[in-house]
Scaffold this motif. Structure first.
Motif, mmCIF file in Angstrom:
data_model
loop_
_atom_site.group_PDB
_atom_site.id
_atom_site.type_symbol
_atom_site.label_atom_id
_atom_site.label_comp_id
_atom_site.label_asym_id
_atom_site.label_seq_id
_atom_site.Cartn_x
_atom_site.Cartn_y
_atom_site.Cartn_z
ATOM 1 N N ASN A 36 8.569 4.791 -5.886
ATOM 2 C CA ASN A 36 7.413 4.036 -6.349
ATOM 3 C C ASN A 36 6.411 4.989 -7.025
ATOM 4 N N PRO A 37 5.976 4.686 -8.273
ATOM 5 C CA PRO A 37 5.126 5.618 -9.023
ATOM 6 C C PRO A 37 3.851 6.045 -8.282
ATOM 7 N N PHE A 38 3.215 5.139 -7.564
ATOM 8 C CA PHE A 38 1.996 5.518 -6.839
ATOM 9 C C PHE A 38 2.324 6.479 -5.691
ATOM 10 N N ASP A 39 3.566 6.388 -5.152
ATOM 11 C CA ASP A 39 3.982 7.305 -4.083
ATOM 12 C C ASP A 39 4.257 8.699 -4.650
ATOM 13 N N GLU A 40 4.741 8.746 -5.885
ATOM 14 C CA GLU A 40 4.924 10.049 -6.546
ATOM 15 C C GLU A 40 3.584 10.765 -6.663
ATOM 16 N N ILE A 41 2.557 9.984 -6.994
ATOM 17 C CA ILE A 41 1.207 10.550 -7.100
ATOM 18 C C ILE A 41 0.764 11.069 -5.728
ATOM 19 N N ILE A 114 -1.155 10.274 3.087
ATOM 20 C CA ILE A 114 -1.443 9.870 1.703
ATOM 21 C C ILE A 114 -0.344 8.911 1.256
ATOM 22 N N LEU A 115 -0.750 7.710 0.849
ATOM 23 C CA LEU A 115 0.212 6.674 0.428
ATOM 24 C C LEU A 115 -0.131 6.194 -0.977
ATOM 25 N N GLY A 116 0.837 5.608 -1.661
ATOM 26 C CA GLY A 116 0.551 4.905 -2.907
ATOM 27 C C GLY A 116 -0.253 3.660 -2.589
ATOM 28 N N LYS A 117 -1.139 3.238 -3.526
ATOM 29 C CA LYS A 117 -1.985 2.083 -3.202
ATOM 30 C C LYS A 117 -1.175 0.787 -3.140
ATOM 31 N N GLN A 118 -0.102 0.719 -3.926
ATOM 32 C CA GLN A 118 0.751 -0.462 -3.828
ATOM 33 C C GLN A 118 2.129 -0.107 -4.337
ATOM 34 N N ALA A 119 3.129 -0.863 -3.885
ATOM 35 C CA ALA A 119 4.479 -0.684 -4.396
ATOM 36 C C ALA A 119 4.667 -1.641 -5.554
ATOM 37 N N ILE A 174 -5.390 7.977 3.030
ATOM 38 C CA ILE A 174 -5.780 7.943 1.617
ATOM 39 C C ILE A 174 -4.716 7.168 0.847
ATOM 40 N N THR A 175 -5.147 6.252 -0.033
ATOM 41 C CA THR A 175 -4.163 5.637 -0.932
ATOM 42 C C THR A 175 -4.521 6.006 -2.371
ATOM 43 N N THR A 176 -3.472 6.241 -3.158
ATOM 44 C CA THR A 176 -3.659 6.847 -4.482
ATOM 45 C C THR A 176 -3.792 5.807 -5.582
ATOM 46 N N ASP A 177 -4.663 6.088 -6.533
ATOM 47 C CA ASP A 177 -4.701 5.292 -7.759
ATOM 48 C C ASP A 177 -4.135 6.153 -8.892
ATOM 49 N N LEU A 178 -4.036 5.506 -10.040
ATOM 50 C CA LEU A 178 -3.325 6.083 -11.180
ATOM 51 C C LEU A 178 -3.828 7.451 -11.631
ATOM 52 N N PRO A 183 2.140 13.422 -11.596
ATOM 53 C CA PRO A 183 3.201 14.033 -10.788
ATOM 54 C C PRO A 183 4.117 14.935 -11.616
ATOM 55 N N ARG A 184 4.591 16.010 -10.985
ATOM 56 C CA ARG A 184 5.482 16.958 -11.646
ATOM 57 C C ARG A 184 6.928 16.438 -11.624
#
Lengths: 249, 310
Positions: A36-41, A114-119, A174-178, A183-184
């Motif tokens: 999930n892209p937000f999880d990569e962040i 730290i989690l992605g804000k949404q899948a 913490i949940t991440t936004d764009l 991400p590398r």
């Protein structure tokens, strides 16, 4: 400081999801799956904190089918230290995911999760907040900046109309936004090295969590299609249309 | 049957999205109560009492609630839920932040961003960036739901005369505190409630071009300014401009998409707009498949001309 990063295996961001003809869901057979892209962040942010000397261990955890192991390997190749795979037959709902993660947190005692804000599959945007509730920890959702300092963490959040900065006591969620980071890509040597990093395998039952669904999915359909209109030849025609509709005098 | 709505506001004004949640609550049936939790927020409580269809306003005024910190709000809301069957909030940044925290405390599987309420008690919600609509039915005793701001009409802001009752909760959890905010001060209308939205995409190439090309057209039309995720990703504009599944969902009377190709995730955020105009030099851009009026043109020439001729 130890950081736990939950990651989810979802349909790849660039694949157009197709609804199954029997309306039972989205067809995921032979479809490219990715983290999930937000999880990569979220993984990237944890690695940056480690590189800055603020964290010393990063544990990635994934809940889902056996193949979610690939998603963990991606996180390990990016720079996480070890993984936990919780194998579940059907993807548990956000509340059950949060309950499993709460048990993982009890065992691992991280300082930050730290989690992605949404899948990007179910688009629920719930797990981080629910995990914070179950642990009674503070939450910094939709983060665009994370600054840990002495028993606290300052989180800048993307909110309606702008940004807001909160100071949270730790441990915290913490949940991440764009815009938190970019991400590398994992390098080939790191992908090879990741194959040797340990992954512990568990089931929801190991944590004593009931994953029975609370929501019954009655059907899944394609959204109604919007009809294409007309192509106008020039700006003057467009101006006339806008005026005709009453949007400008 | 009764519903409690967590109002969204800034201690001065009620956010219009709250009115959308009131309409959804009315559709569920039974009494509709609104919780206004804030600091120095009497004007908001008074405004909530005037909403047509609201029977009672619960007003929690305390320094702990002034910045809508989830750690403080969630226990307050949970404590009030004994009397209600449904908890609703608009799917604003506050609603999305606070409601899952309350739902988990209630051991309830929340339902995010509903767009329809069906007669059999099920709910429709978009998933997969709007590529699929799921119809779900909850087996939880109480339901916790956020309502997408464009999915229902706004309830009438005038015409009600609800009683206002003071309530209190545990106050400050001590776990979090507000440090600062940078809320963009703008003469333009707010993106999610604007009647007209002018959005720009990656083809704008810079923040400067947003100012030179998008903003004059927006100001001519009294419109809000939006952007595609690509434009936000490229750093041309702040994230709160983002229209799309991971940004804001808008449904204005008129949406003008400029230099936006029309990725699925963007379409999910604007395809319920009443009239859509697209300007793009690529005639095959997917945005044209949802546009009522399309103009295949170089935006750097067409948009200034459009601004001038309106």
């Amino acid at each position: 400081m130890k950081i736990l990063v939950p990651v989810k295996r979802v349909i790849d961001y660039n694949v157009k999801p197709r609804v199954k003809a029997d309306q039972s869901g989205v067809d995921l057979a032979n479809v490219k799956m990715s983290m999930n892209p937000f999880d990569e962040i979220a993984v990237e942010e944890a690695i940056r904190l480690k590189e800055a000397g603020k964290a010393d261990e990063i544990v990635v955890v994934s809940i889902g089918e056996q193949k979610a192991q690939e998603t963990l390997r991606t996180g390990l190749a990016m720079g996480a230290d070890r993984g936990i795979l919780v194998v579940a037959d059907a993807m548990p709902e956000p509340l059950a995911v949060a309950k499993i993660l709460a048990k993982v947190v009890e065992e691992e005692s991280p300082d930050l999760v730290i989690l992605g804000k949404q899948a990007i599959d179910d688009d629920s945007n719930q797990v981080g907040q629910m995990l914070a509730a179950l642990l009674d920890w503070p939450q910094g959702t939709f983060a665009s900046k994370v600054e840990p300092a002495d028993g606290k963490v300052n989180v800048t959040r993307e909110v309606d109309g702008g940004l807001e900065t909160l100071s949270l006591s730790t441990p915290a969620i913490i949940t991440t936004d764009l815009r938190l980071n970019e991400p590398r890509y994992a390098s080939l040597p790191n992908i090879m090295k990741a194959k040797k990093k340990p992954i512990d395998e568990k089931t929801p039952a190991d944590y004593g969590v009931d994953t029975a669904a609370r929501l019954e999915v009655l059907k899944v359909i394609e959204p109604p299609k919007r009809e294409a209109g007309e192509i106008v030849p020039d700006v003057d025609t467009l101006v006339a249309k806008i005026k005709e509709k009453g949007f400008a005098a | 049957m009764s519903t409690l709505i967590l109002a969204d506001h800034d201690n001065k004004e009620l956010a219009p999205a709250t009115l959308v949640a009131v309409t959804a609550a009315a559709k569920l049936g039974g009494d509709v109560h609104v919780l206004v939790a804030g600091e120095g927020s009497q004007a908001v409580a008074d405004a909530a009492a005037k909403i047509a269809g609201v029977a009672k306003v619960l007003h929690a005024d305390d320094a702990a609630y002034g910045h809508a910190l989830a750690e403080n709000l969630a226990p307050l809301v949970e404590g009030l839920m004994g009397d209600y069957d449904y908890l609703l909030a608009p799917a604003t940044s506050t609603g999305k932040n606070v409601l899952p925290r309350v739902a988990a405390k209630m051991d309830t599987q929340m339902i995010s961003e509903i767009v329809a309420i069906n007669d059999d008690g099920s709910f429709d919600r978009p998933t997969y960036a709007g590529n699929a609509i799921s119809t779900v039915k909850s087996s939880d005793a109480k339901k916790v739901i956020t309502v997408r701001g464009t999915a229902f009409d706004k309830a009438d802001a005038e015409g009600g005369s609800a009683s206002v009752e003071a309530v209190s909760g545990a106050g400050d959890s001590g776990k979090s505190s507000f440090v600062s905010a940078e809320i963009a001060e703008s003469e333009r209308p707010e993106l999610t409630s604007a009647g007209i939205v002018v959005s720009g995409g990656r083809a704008l190439q810079s923040g400067e071009n947003f100012e030179k090309i998008i903003e004059p057209l927006a100001d001519k039309l009294g419109a809000a300014v939006g952007a595609s995720r690509a434009a936000v990703d490229a750093g041309y504009v702040p994230n709160d401009y983002q229209v799309g599944q991971t940004g804001k969902i808008v449904a204005p009377e008129l949406y003008i998409a400029i230099g936006i190709s029309g990725a699925i995730q963007h379409l999910a955020g604007m395809k319920d707009s009443k009239t859509i105009i697209a300007i793009n030099k690529d005639e095959d851009a997917p945005i044209f498949s949802v546009a009522d009026y399309g103009l295949v043109a170089d935006l750097y020439k067409a948009v200034p001309e459009l601004t001038e001729k309106l």
